[in-house]
Design an enzyme around this catalytic site. Structure first.
Site, PDB file in Angstrom:
ATOM      1  N   GLN A 129       0.844  -1.201   0.000  1.00 40.48           N
ATOM      2  CA  GLN A 129       0.000   0.000   0.000  1.00 40.48           C
ATOM      3  C   GLN A 129       0.878   1.250   0.000  1.00 40.48           C
ATOM      4  O   GLN A 129       1.683   1.428   0.914  1.00 40.48           O
ATOM      5  CB  GLN A 129      -0.880  -0.017   1.258  1.00 40.48           C
ATOM      6  N   GLU A 247     -10.470  -2.064   5.381  1.00 40.45           N
ATOM      7  CA  GLU A 247      -9.318  -2.203   6.267  1.00 40.45           C
ATOM      8  C   GLU A 247      -9.794  -2.473   7.695  1.00 40.45           C
ATOM      9  O   GLU A 247      -9.174  -3.193   8.448  1.00 40.45           O
ATOM     10  CB  GLU A 247      -8.496  -0.897   6.203  1.00 40.45           C
TER      11      GLU A 247
END
Lengths: 423, 370
Positions: A129, A247
C-alpha cells in the site's frame, strides 16, 4: 439478549476446526514454535493449503474465487485461526486480499477484476500500500507524489514511506497527485503500479525494535498504463475512504482472542516471578484482564451489528484506541515484572510483528522486551491516537472541526509550505 | 447471538427517558432531595402504579411482570442519567436479596408490597469497616428461643431513614460458615434509630441505622452473600453508565456552544480529545455493564469476575468523565447552581459503594485464581 452464535455459524466453526486439525502439523503451537529458518517454507505451503480449501479471500464473493463468507463466518474463521495460532495468509495478503481485492470488487472495472483478482488469490502478485509520504502522514491528503499522463501511460515521481511488506511486494496501489490546481482532496488518483521496473526503488527502514518491516519506496519516472486507475481520475480520495472501510474488517471481534493469549503469557510470567501476591502487580493484572474482557464484550456488540448487516464504521476509532493503548500498558507491566531481567533480555525473539508475537513464542524476557518496543507503533500507524480522537470528537460526538488552513488549490499550499520551510 | 437491547427494550428506555425529563428534571431532583424524606412521593407513586417499575423483575405470582434483570438495568441507567431520587434501586436490591435468600413465606410477605411500590424496602449491609457488608461484620444477631435481635450500626443505607422494611446483614452464632446472614427488620421495630446522613452525594438520601437489640426475622437459611454483592455491582455499573453518558452530553453540548478566541471551544483538540476520552471510557464501561447484567440475568457463574470488573470500569469511566465535565465547563462548572457537581458527587459516591475500583480488581484477581 444472548451471546450464542447462530447454529449455521457453529456448524461452520466445526468445519474450520476440522480443517485446522487435519492440516496443521500434529505438534503445532503456532508460528513462534517453528525454528526461524522453517517459517518461510511453512508460510508458502500453508497459503497454498488455504487456497485449495477456500480459506483465503474469505471476504470475497465466490464468483471471484473467494469463500463468499458472511461477516459472522469470517469472524468464526478468524477466531478459530487465532485460537490455533494459524496464519490466515501471507504478509501481503492483508493488502492484496483484504484491502485492494475488496476495493476492486466494489469499485473496479470488469477488466480489472478479471485481470487482478485471480493473480492476487494465486499469490502470483504480492501487493503493498503506497499511502504515507514524508510530507503526508496524518494529513494523508497532502501527498505530493505526482502522476502525469504521457500518451497511454502515467509517469510517476515522488516518494512513499512506511510501506509495510514493500520489500516482499511486486505491485503497489498508491495515491498520486494528478491535479495540483484542485483542492487537496480532489486532485488525487488511486493507481495500480508494477514495482519491478527501473523507476521504482525500495529501501528498507529499520524500526525502533530493530526489525525491517517497512520501507521507503522511490518513484523516478516510473510508469503504469493509463487504464490502471481505480474509480475515476482525481476521485482517488473517495476510493481511499472506501478502502478504509475494508481495512477495518472484522478485527474488533478478534482483538480479545489475540490479547487473551498474551494475557495468559503475562499471568504465567508473573507467576514464575512469584509476583501474583504483590498488591500492585495483582491490581494491574486484574486491570489487564478487565481490558481484554471489554474487548470481548465490544466484539460481541460488533458481531451483533454485523449480523444485522451493518459494516464497521467510525466506532472503529474507539476499538483502535482501546487495543493500541492497552498494548502499551500490558507490555509496560511485563517490563515492570521483569525488572533488571529486561535490561539484558534472554531467550527467543518474536519475529518482530507489530501487534504481538507469533502464537507459540516462548515466554522469554526477550520476547517481552521486543513486544514492549513494538507496542509503540500501534498508537501511530493506521491513524494515530490523536487522529482517532479527532474522528471520535468530530464524527461520533459532532464537535466542530478546527478552522482549516488548507483550502484552495494544492499547488499554492505546497508552495507556501516550501517557502515557510526555506524561510 | 444478539448482544444488544431489543426494540421493546429500546422503546421502554425512550419512554422512561421522556417521562423522567418531563416529570423529574434536575431542578425537581434538587427540590425533592432537599425535603426530609429526600424523594418526591407523587413521582414514586407514578413510577410504581403508572409505569410498574418496582415489580418489573418480580415473578407474576407476587404482582410483578417477570422481565428478568435487563429491564431493571435500563431503569437504573436512565435514573442514573437523570439523577432521579427514588427508592427504586434500594427496593430492587432488597427484593433481589429476598428472591435469592428468602423462604417462600418471606417472599409472599414482602414481594407483593415491593412490586406495588407501597412497601419501601432497602438493603442495610454496609458498615464502616465493611463497604460490601457481607464479611467482617460487627452487627450481631442474638437468638433467644424463637426470637432474634440485632445489635450494631449500618451506614450508607439508601432511604434508610424512611424505609418500611430493612434487609440487614449480621454475624452471629447462626450465621453459618460465611459468618454473615440476612435478616428482615421492620421500620418501626423497637431499638431502631435512623438518621439521614449529610452525604457527599446530594441526590441519593442515605442514612445511618443503629440497631439496639432490635427484633428481626431471619431471611431464609445462611449462605454465601457474595452473589448479592455481584448483583449490586452489575446493576450499579448500569447506573454509572447512565451518569457517565449524561456528563458526556453535558460537556459536548457546552463545548459546541461556548465560544472563546472566536471559535467553539470544542474545536480545540485539548477539549475535543478530552471529550473523546470520555466516550472511549463510556463505551468500554457500557459494554462491561451490559455483559455483567446479562450474566446476572442468566445466573451465569461468570458473574463473579464480570460484575466486579464492570464495577471498576464503570467507576473509573464515571469519576473521570464527571471530573472532565467540570473542567470543560470551566468556572461555571465549579458553581453550586450548575448541575455538574451533582454528577461529580454521585460518581465518587457510586465508585466507593460496595468497594472501590481497587477492591473490585482484587476480587477479580481472586476469582481468576491469581
Amino acid at each position: 439478549m444472548d451471546v450464542d452464535y447462530p447454529p449455521s455459524a457453529q456448524e461452520f466453526r466445526s468445519r474450520v476446526k476440522a480443517f485446522l486439525g487435519e492440516h496443521l502439523p500434529a505438534d503445532w503451537t503456532g508460528m513462534g514454535g517453528l525454528p526461524e529458518d522453517e517459517r518461510e517454507a511453512f508460510r508458502v505451503q500453508w497459503r497454498r493449503t488455504l487456497g485449495e480449501h477456500s480459506m483465503l479471500a474469505v471476504s470475497w464473493p465466490e464468483q471471484y474465487g473467494g469463500a463468499g463468507l458472511s461477516l459472522v463466518e469470517q469472524v468464526v474463521l478468524a477466531e478459530e485461526f487465532a485460537l490455533a495460532g494459524a496464519p490466515q495468509g501471507s504478509e501481503n495478503d492483508s493488502f492484496g486480499i483484504g484491502m485492494l481485492g475488496n476495493t476492486l470488487i466494489h469499485l473496479g472495472t470488469e477488466e480489472q477484476k478479471a485481470h487482478y483478482l485471480p493473480k492476487i488469490l494465486s499469490g502470483e502478485q504480492r501487493w503493498c500500500q503506497g499511502y504515507s509520504e514524508p510530507e503526508a502522514g496524518s494529513d494523508l491528503a497532502g501527498i505530493r507524489t505526482s502522476a502525469v499522463l504521457d500518451g497511454d501511460e502515467w509517469v510517476i515521481n515522488g516518494q512513499k514511506t512506511w510501506t509495510s511488506a514493500g520489500h516482499l511486494a511486486d505491485h503497489i496501489f498508491l495515491l498520486a497527485r494528478t491535479d495540483a490546481d484542485a483542492p487537496k482532496h480532489r486532485g488525487i488518483t488511486f493507481l495500480l503500479v508494477p514495482m519491478e521496473q527501473p523507476g521504482v526503488e525500495v529501501r528498507p527502514i529499520r524500526n525502533l525494535a530493530g526489525y525491517s518491516l517497512f520501507n521507503e519506496v522511490f518513484f523516478t519516472d516510473a510508469r503504469t498504463a493509463r487504464s490502471e486507475v481505480v474509480g475515476e481520475v482525481n476521485d482517488g480520495w473517495r476510493v481511499a475512504m472506501a478502502l478504509l472501510g475494508f481495512e477495518r474488517g472484522v478485527t474488533a471481534t478478534t482483538d480479545a482472542i489475540r490479547f487473551r493469549a498474551e494475557l495468559d503469557r503475562l499471568f504465567a510470567l508473573a507467576r514464575e516471578r512469584g509476583l501474583t501476591s504483590d498488591a500492585r502487580v495483582r491490581d494491574r493484572l486484574a486491570w489487564c484482564h478487565s481490558r481484554v474482557e471489554v474487548m470481548r464484550f465490544r466484539g460481541l456488540q460488533a458481531l451483533t451489528r454485523s449480523l444485522a448487516g451493518q459494516r464497521p464504521g467510525p466506532e472503529s476509532a474507539i476499538s483502535k484506541i482501546i487495543w493500541s493503548e492497552y498494548a502499551q500498558a500490558y507490555t509496560e507491566l511485563a517490563m515492570e515484572i521483569l525488572g533488571p531481567e529486561a535490561l539484558v533480555p534472554s531467550g527467543q525473539r518474536t519475529g518482530g510483528l507489530l501487534q504481538m508475537p507469533e502464537a507459540g513464542t516462548e515466554n522469554s524476557p526477550l520476547s517481552w522486551v521486543e513486544t514492549f518496543l513494538a507496542a509503540r507503533a500501534g498508537t501511530i500507524y493506521a491513524g494515530s491516537s490523536q487522529i482517532q480522537r479527532n474522528i471520535i470528537g468530530e464524527v461520533l460526538l459532532g464537535l466542530p472541526k478546527e478552522p482549516r488552513l488548507d483550502a484552495g488549490p494544492f499547488r499554492e499550499l505546497a508552495a507556501s509550505r516550501s517557502s515557510q520551510a526555506r524561510g | 447471538m444478539f448482544f444488544a437491547y431489543d426494540a421493546d427494550q429500546e422503546e421502554f428506555r425512550a419512554s422512561l427517558r421522556r417521562f423522567l425529563s418531563d416529570r423529574a428534571p434536575l431542578e425537581a431532583v434538587r427540590r425533592a432531595t432537599a425535603t426530609d424524606r429526600g424523594y418526591d412521593v407523587e413521582l414514586w407513586r407514578q413510577m410504581s402504579t403508572q409505569l410498574g417499575l418496582p415489580g418489573l423483575h418480580l415473578p407474576e405470582e407476587h404482582g410483578g411482570s417477570g422481565t428478568g434483570l435487563i429491564e431493571p438495568s435500563i431503569v437504573l441507567e436512565e435514573t442514573g442519567r437523570a439523577l432521579t431520587s427514588s427508592p427504586y434501586a434500594a427496593g430492587l436490591l432488597a427484593s433481589l436479596a429476598v428472591l435469592r435468600f428468602g423462604s417462600t413465606q418471606s417472599q409472599a410477605d414482602l414481594l407483593p408490597g415491593i412490586a406495588s411500590g407501597e412497601l419501601v424496602a432497602t438493603l442495610a449491609t454496609a458498615e464502616v469497616g465493611s463497604p460490601a457488608g457481607v464479611g467482617g461484620l460487627e452487627t450481631t444477631a442474638t437468638s433467644r428461643g424463637d426470637s432474634v435481635t440485632l445489635t450494631g450500626t449500618k451506614v450508607l443505607v439508601e432511604h434508610g431513614h424512611t424505609a418500611d422494611v430493612l434487609v440487614v446483614s449480621a454475624t452471629g452464632a447462626d450465621a453459618g460458615p460465611t459468618g454473615a446472614r440476612l435478616y428482615v427488620v421492620s421500620g418501626d421495630a423497637p431499638g431502631l434509630s435512623r438518621t439521614r446522613s449529610q452525604a457527599l452525594d446530594l441526590t441519593r438520601p442515605v442514612a445511618q441505622v443503629m440497631l439496639d437489640a432490635t427484633p428481626a426475622v431471619a431471611l431464609g437459611e445462611p449462605g454465601d452473600l457474595s452473589p448479592l454483592v455481584d448483583l449490586g455491582c452489575a446493576l450499579l455499573s448500569a447506573e454509572m453508565v447512565g451518569g457517565t453518558a449524561a456528563c458526556l452530553d453535558m460537556a459536548v453540548a457546552y463545548a459546541k456552544d461556548r465560544y472563546q478566541f472566536n471559535r467553539p471551544i470544542g474545536s480545540f483538540q485539548a477539549v475535543k480529545h478530552r471529550c473523546a476520552d470520555m466516550l472511549v471510557a463510556l463505551d468500554g464501561a457500557r459494554a462491561a455493564a451490559q455483559y455483567a447484567v446479562f450474566a446476572a440475568d442468566r445466573g451465569s457463574p461468570e458473574l463473579a469476575t464480570v460484575a466486579p470488573l464492570a464495577k471498576a470500569e464503570a467507576s473509573e469511566a464515571y469519576t473521570s468523565a464527571a471530573g472532565s465535565t467540570v473542567q470543560v465547563l470551566g468556572g461555571i462548572g465549579f458553581t453550586w447552581e450548575h448541575d455538574a457537581h451533582l454528577y461529580f458527587r454521585r460518581a465518587w459516591a457510586d465508585a466507593a459503594l460496595l468497594g472501590g475500583p481497587a477492591a473490585q480488581r482484587a476480587r477479580v484477581a481472586d476469582a481468576l485464581g491469581l
